[in-house]
Structure formats: structure tokens, C-alpha cells
Design an enzyme around this catalytic site. Structure first.
Site, PDB file in Angstrom:
ATOM      1  N   ALA A   2       5.478  43.870  26.715  1.00  0.00           N
ATOM      2  CA  ALA A   2       4.182  44.281  27.273  1.00  0.00           C
ATOM      3  C   ALA A   2       3.050  43.972  26.304  1.00  0.00           C
ATOM      4  CB  ALA A   2       4.197  45.770  27.568  1.00  0.00           C
TER       5      ALA A   2
ATOM      6  N   HIS B 116       6.300  51.979  28.437  1.00  0.00           N
ATOM      7  CA  HIS B 116       6.692  53.044  27.514  1.00  0.00           C
ATOM      8  C   HIS B 116       5.506  53.919  27.129  1.00  0.00           C
ATOM      9  CE1 HIS B 116      10.861  51.829  26.706  1.00  0.00           C
ATOM     10  NE2 HIS B 116      10.415  50.609  26.942  1.00  0.00           N
TER      11      HIS B 116
ATOM     12  N   ASP C 156      14.315  53.124  26.920  1.00  0.00           N
ATOM     13  CA  ASP C 156      15.362  52.114  26.943  1.00  0.00           C
ATOM     14  C   ASP C 156      16.662  52.749  26.475  1.00  0.00           C
ATOM     15  OD1 ASP C 156      13.539  50.161  27.655  1.00  0.00           O
ATOM     16  OD2 ASP C 156      13.186  49.544  25.588  1.00  0.00           O
TER      17      ASP C 156
ATOM     18  N   GLU D 206      15.554  44.135  33.277  1.00  0.00           N
ATOM     19  CA  GLU D 206      15.849  44.999  32.130  1.00  0.00           C
ATOM     20  C   GLU D 206      16.749  46.135  32.596  1.00  0.00           C
ATOM     21  OE1 GLU D 206      12.382  46.305  29.981  1.00  0.00           O
ATOM     22  OE2 GLU D 206      11.733  44.250  29.558  1.00  0.00           O
TER      23      GLU D 206
HETATM   24 ZN    ZN Z   1      11.755  49.360  27.905  1.00  0.00          ZN
END
Ligand code: ZN
Length: 153
Positions: free
Chosen positions: A62, A69, A76, A122
Site C-alpha cells: 500500500a 492495516h 496478516d 493475499e
Molecule cells: Zn496485510
């Protein structure tokens, strides 16, 4: 983010000797083979422009200030030896696929939604949206962007 951008820009320097590759797999995925051939390879240019490197880095990292986040709602997951994309091969991932929504979590960057979320798949990145929204997202198979566009706006 600057390190990712730098690494994309000068990928050739650190990988050519060992792998013979000018650009990362992500660069090919984001910019396309034809574009890389025309703008760089055919001209012997081994470094991406700053803008192109930034575009590639943004597919998996990002831009500062815009990260999921930073909402405080995401995290994560890592298992020793099964980090990153390999997390999708674990029993824990399979369990999460069936159960995360029951606790209000969704996979923020699901497979097949890369063009909508703007991020690579992800499997390890979850986001809390609450049980109500998570149940609808789970049942519909929508990404968060699609869900918001369809149900919230
Ligand atoms: Zn992440």
C-alpha cells in the site's frame, strides 16, 4: 514502500546474475510483457522508470497512508514456513475460508478479485467487518469493494 519501489526499479541489478531476469514477475503482471518489451527491453533499458516501479510496487504494497492495516481493522497471519502466498496451502487457511466470517472477518484481497481490489491475492490478510457484513460477503463471494458498491452506496 520506497524499498519495494527501489527493488522493482533496479530488479536487474540484484537478480540478473543469478536468474537472468530483467524485471520481477509482478512487473510482468502489472505492466505487461508487450509494454516491457517495447519501453525497456528493446532499448536495452534494465531499470524501470520511477512511475512504472511505483505502479508495480502498489500491486502488493500500500502507498503510505492508504494501507488497509492503517484502519486498525486488519492483520496478516503467518505460520512458520508458510508465510505469504504459501499460507493458502495450509489447513489453517482452509479452516479460515469456512469459518472466518462467523467471527466477522473477511479475506480482504481474495483470489480472482485482483483487478477490483488493486492487490495481489493475499490469503493471509484478514479484515474485521463484523458478522453481519462478513456473512453477506462470504455468501455472495464479493470483494469488499463490490459489497460496498452494491449494498452500502
Ligand atoms: Zn496485510
Amino acid at each position: 514502500f520506497n524499498i519495494y519501489t527501489y527493488n522493482e526499479r533496479y530488479y536487474y541489478r540484484s537478480h540478473y546474475e543469478s536468474e537472468g531476469k530483467w524485471f520481477s514477475d509482478e512487473a510482468y503482471a502489472v505492466l505487461g510483457k508487450a509494454y516491457l518489451e517495447e519501453k525497456y527491453i528493446s532499448q536495452g533499458k534494465t531499470s524501470l522508470s520511477a512511475d512504472d516501479a511505483k505502479r508495480v510496487a502498489m500491486s502488493y504494497s500500500a502507498y503510505p497512508g492508504t494501507g488497509d492495516h492503517q484502519t486498525g481493522l486488519s492483520f496478516d497471519l503467518y505460520l512458520s514456513g508458510w508465510s505469504g502466498g504459501k499460507f493458502a496451502e495450509t489447513d489453517e487457511y482452509k479452516w479460515l475460508c469456512e469459518n472466518a466470517h462467523k467471527f466477522g472477518f473477511i479475506f480482504r484481497y481474495p483470489k480472482g478479485k485482483e483487478n477490483i481490489t488493486g492487490y495481489s491475492f493475499e490469503p493471509y490478510h484478514l479484515r474485521f467487518v463484523g458478522q453481519y457484513h462478513a456473512a453477506i460477503i462470504y455468501e455472495s463471494g464479493l470483494s469488499l469493494e463490490e459489497y460496498i458498491a452494491k449494498y452500502i452506496n
